[in-house]
Design a protein around this motif. Structure first.
Motif, short mmCIF file in Angstrom:
data_model
loop_
_atom_site.label_atom_id
_atom_site.label_comp_id
_atom_site.label_asym_id
_atom_site.label_seq_id
_atom_site.Cartn_x
_atom_site.Cartn_y
_atom_site.Cartn_z
N VAL A 139 6.42 13.44 27.13
CA VAL A 139 6.24 14.33 25.98
C VAL A 139 7.12 13.84 24.83
O VAL A 139 8.33 13.64 24.99
CB VAL A 139 6.62 15.78 26.34
CG1 VAL A 139 6.43 16.70 25.13
CG2 VAL A 139 5.80 16.27 27.52
N GLU A 140 6.50 13.65 23.68
CA GLU A 140 7.22 13.18 22.50
C GLU A 140 6.93 14.13 21.34
O GLU A 140 5.76 14.41 21.04
CB GLU A 140 6.78 11.76 22.14
CG GLU A 140 7.70 11.04 21.19
CD GLU A 140 9.02 10.62 21.82
OE1 GLU A 140 9.94 10.26 21.07
OE2 GLU A 140 9.15 10.68 23.06
N ILE A 141 7.98 14.64 20.71
CA ILE A 141 7.79 15.58 19.61
C ILE A 141 8.29 14.96 18.31
O ILE A 141 9.30 14.26 18.28
CB ILE A 141 8.52 16.92 19.90
CG1 ILE A 141 8.28 17.92 18.75
CG2 ILE A 141 10.01 16.71 20.12
CD1 ILE A 141 8.75 19.33 19.07
N LEU A 157 9.14 15.01 30.52
CA LEU A 157 10.17 14.10 30.01
C LEU A 157 10.08 14.10 28.49
O LEU A 157 9.21 13.46 27.91
CB LEU A 157 9.96 12.69 30.57
CG LEU A 157 9.85 12.61 32.10
CD1 LEU A 157 9.35 11.24 32.52
CD2 LEU A 157 11.19 12.92 32.74
N MET A 158 10.97 14.82 27.84
CA MET A 158 10.84 15.10 26.41
C MET A 158 12.00 14.50 25.64
O MET A 158 13.13 14.47 26.11
CB MET A 158 10.79 16.62 26.21
CG MET A 158 10.51 17.08 24.80
SD MET A 158 10.26 18.88 24.80
CE MET A 158 10.35 19.24 23.04
N ASN A 159 11.70 13.98 24.44
CA ASN A 159 12.79 13.54 23.56
C ASN A 159 13.55 14.76 23.06
O ASN A 159 13.06 15.88 23.08
CB ASN A 159 12.25 12.69 22.40
CG ASN A 159 11.32 13.46 21.48
OD1 ASN A 159 10.53 14.29 21.92
ND2 ASN A 159 11.39 13.18 20.20
N HIS A 160 14.79 14.53 22.63
CA HIS A 160 15.68 15.65 22.29
C HIS A 160 16.35 15.33 20.96
O HIS A 160 17.52 14.98 20.90
CB HIS A 160 16.71 15.80 23.41
CG HIS A 160 17.36 17.16 23.46
ND1 HIS A 160 16.85 18.28 22.84
CD2 HIS A 160 18.50 17.57 24.09
CE1 HIS A 160 17.63 19.31 23.08
NE2 HIS A 160 18.64 18.92 23.81
N ILE A 171 8.40 2.82 25.73
CA ILE A 171 7.07 3.29 25.31
C ILE A 171 7.21 4.50 24.39
O ILE A 171 6.54 4.59 23.35
CB ILE A 171 6.21 3.64 26.55
CG1 ILE A 171 5.91 2.38 27.36
CG2 ILE A 171 4.91 4.32 26.12
CD1 ILE A 171 5.23 2.66 28.69
N LYS A 172 8.10 5.43 24.75
CA LYS A 172 8.34 6.60 23.90
C LYS A 172 8.82 6.16 22.52
O LYS A 172 8.41 6.73 21.50
CB LYS A 172 9.37 7.53 24.56
CG LYS A 172 8.87 8.22 25.82
CD LYS A 172 9.99 8.96 26.54
CE LYS A 172 10.36 10.24 25.86
NZ LYS A 172 9.29 11.26 25.90
N ASP A 173 9.68 5.16 22.49
CA ASP A 173 10.21 4.67 21.22
C ASP A 173 9.10 4.08 20.35
O ASP A 173 9.06 4.31 19.14
CB ASP A 173 11.29 3.61 21.48
CG ASP A 173 12.39 3.62 20.44
OD1 ASP A 173 12.98 4.69 20.22
OD2 ASP A 173 12.64 2.56 19.83
#
Length: 379
Positions: free
Chosen positions: A229-231, A94-97, A282-284
């Motif tokens: 997954v966070e890039i 699950l990745m940011n885009h 959480i990703k944020d």
């Protein structure tokens, strides 16, 4: 600017790189098609291994461009336990885009963990018609979505069942935001959040939860984990682009990974949707942590690049560039104006095709936020 850096700026060099990528891709597509027609009817497992190997042989050129040509680096942040599992199990990522080259950074990680040829994604259907890369995506069983929920549900359920028999570990990439982040799309997304009384996100779009739900319900028997997954690229660095990589400009990616056991994700539709929204909150917070601290939480791991992609590039150069140079030298010595003009025209066409393929990565070419056939009926 050094001599090597100046060399990487020349358009003729970019055309040669494009020539290698396009011609090698055509060769790979031909063998993939032959495998699809002649091998797949008799052994699906053998065909999948062949298609994976061939895709790896071609997509490694993009990884070479990132890590050897441009000198980009990857820093990963994860617990020791989680980093030890990466590449050793099936997983949904699950990745940011947010960036034009986030997919290439993701493929670089895939290559370093031995999953490049077996990585796949849920992606819009139009991409499979893109010459070379899109065709390879078709042959290695990407999940192509029509942006119509009922049709997409049928596609996802069917293909997830087919992946049960996949012979190697694979990663399935899911962009829950549905499109690449832009300021305009973010504003539209937060208007939806406010209208529904939901917490607003600062660095992400509201996730579309249906694909997440279908994955959560359909993978439990054979995919043991989701990876959050966070890039992020360093604060203040130039915007990462494919054109920048082609010009040899390094892009230093920082990637956070958190393993989520599949059994922790609810199967109930409402509970799963809320779980997905909380995951993006959480990703944020993790993205904001990087904004404030220049790094992600958790221990940093430097995963070294492997010589494999460099060797593949050398292989394609020997196979394709050496005969080309012999042909061009002979052409110049022949003095045929008509033939030389034809070669120049081919070079222009190769350059145009490269530009067309690069447009797919451009943020301005992304799909509209919330644009599906059913978005007015049900979010």
């Amino acid at each position: 600017m050094g001599l090597l850096s100046s060399f990487k700026q020349f358009v003729v060099v970019h055309i040669l790189i494009a020539y290698i990528f396009i011609v090698s891709g055509i060769i790979v597509n031909i063998f993939q098609a032959l495998g699809y027609l002649l091998l797949r009817p008799y052994s699906l497992s053998a065909y999948r291994k062949l298609a994976s190997f061939l895709t790896n042989l071609h997509w490694s050129l993009l990884v070479f461009l990132n890590e050897w040509w441009a000198g980009s680096t990857i820093n990963m942040y994860a617990t020791d336990a989680d980093i030890g599992r990466i590449g050793k199990e099936n997983a949904v990522l699950l990745m940011n885009h947010k960036y034009e080259t986030d997919m290439i950074s993701g493929w670089t990680v895939c290559e370093r963990f031995g999953c490049l040829g077996t990585s796949r994604a849920l992606i819009k259907e139009s991409v499979k018609y893109l010459p070379i890369v899109g065709w390879s995506m078709y042959f290695i069983e990407f999940l192509f979505l029509k942006r119509s929920y009922e049709e997409d549900k049928r596609i996802i359920v069917k293909q997830l069942k087919e992946l049960r028999s996949y012979p190697d570990n694979f990663w399935l990439l899911l962009f829950c935001e549905g499109t690449r982040f832009t300021a305009e799309k973010h504003q539209q997304s937060m208007e939806v959040a406010r209208s529904k009384g939901m917490p607003e996100l600062k660095h992400h779009l509201l996730p579309r939860t249906r694909g997440f739900l279908l994955c959560a319900q359909g993978i439990r028997e054979y995919i043991p984990a989701f990876y959050d997954v966070e890039i992020h690229f360093p604060n203040g660095s130039p915007e990462p682009t494919l054109v920048g990589l082609l010009k040899g400009q390094p892009q230093h990616a920082h990637i956070y990974v958190r393993r989520i056991p599949t059994e922790e994700v609810p199967e109930d539709e409402a509970a799963c949707a809320e779980y997905c929204h909380e995951l993006y909150r959480i990703k944020d917070r993790n993205f904001e942590y990087f904004e404030q601290n220049g790094r992600f939480p958790e221990k940093m791991h430097v995963i070294p690049r492997r010589p494999y992609t460099l060797l593949i590039f050398i292989f394609w150069c020997v196979l394709l560039i050496v005969p080309l140079m012999k042909y061009l030298v002979g052409l110049v010595l022949s003095g045929s104006t008509f033939t030389i003009a034809g070669v120049v025209l081919v070079g222009i066409l190769v350059s145009a095709l490269l530009q067309k393929m690069m447009e797919v990565t451009q943020i301005s070419k992304g799909s509209k936020y919330g644009h599906t056939e059913n978005n007015d009926k049900k979010k």
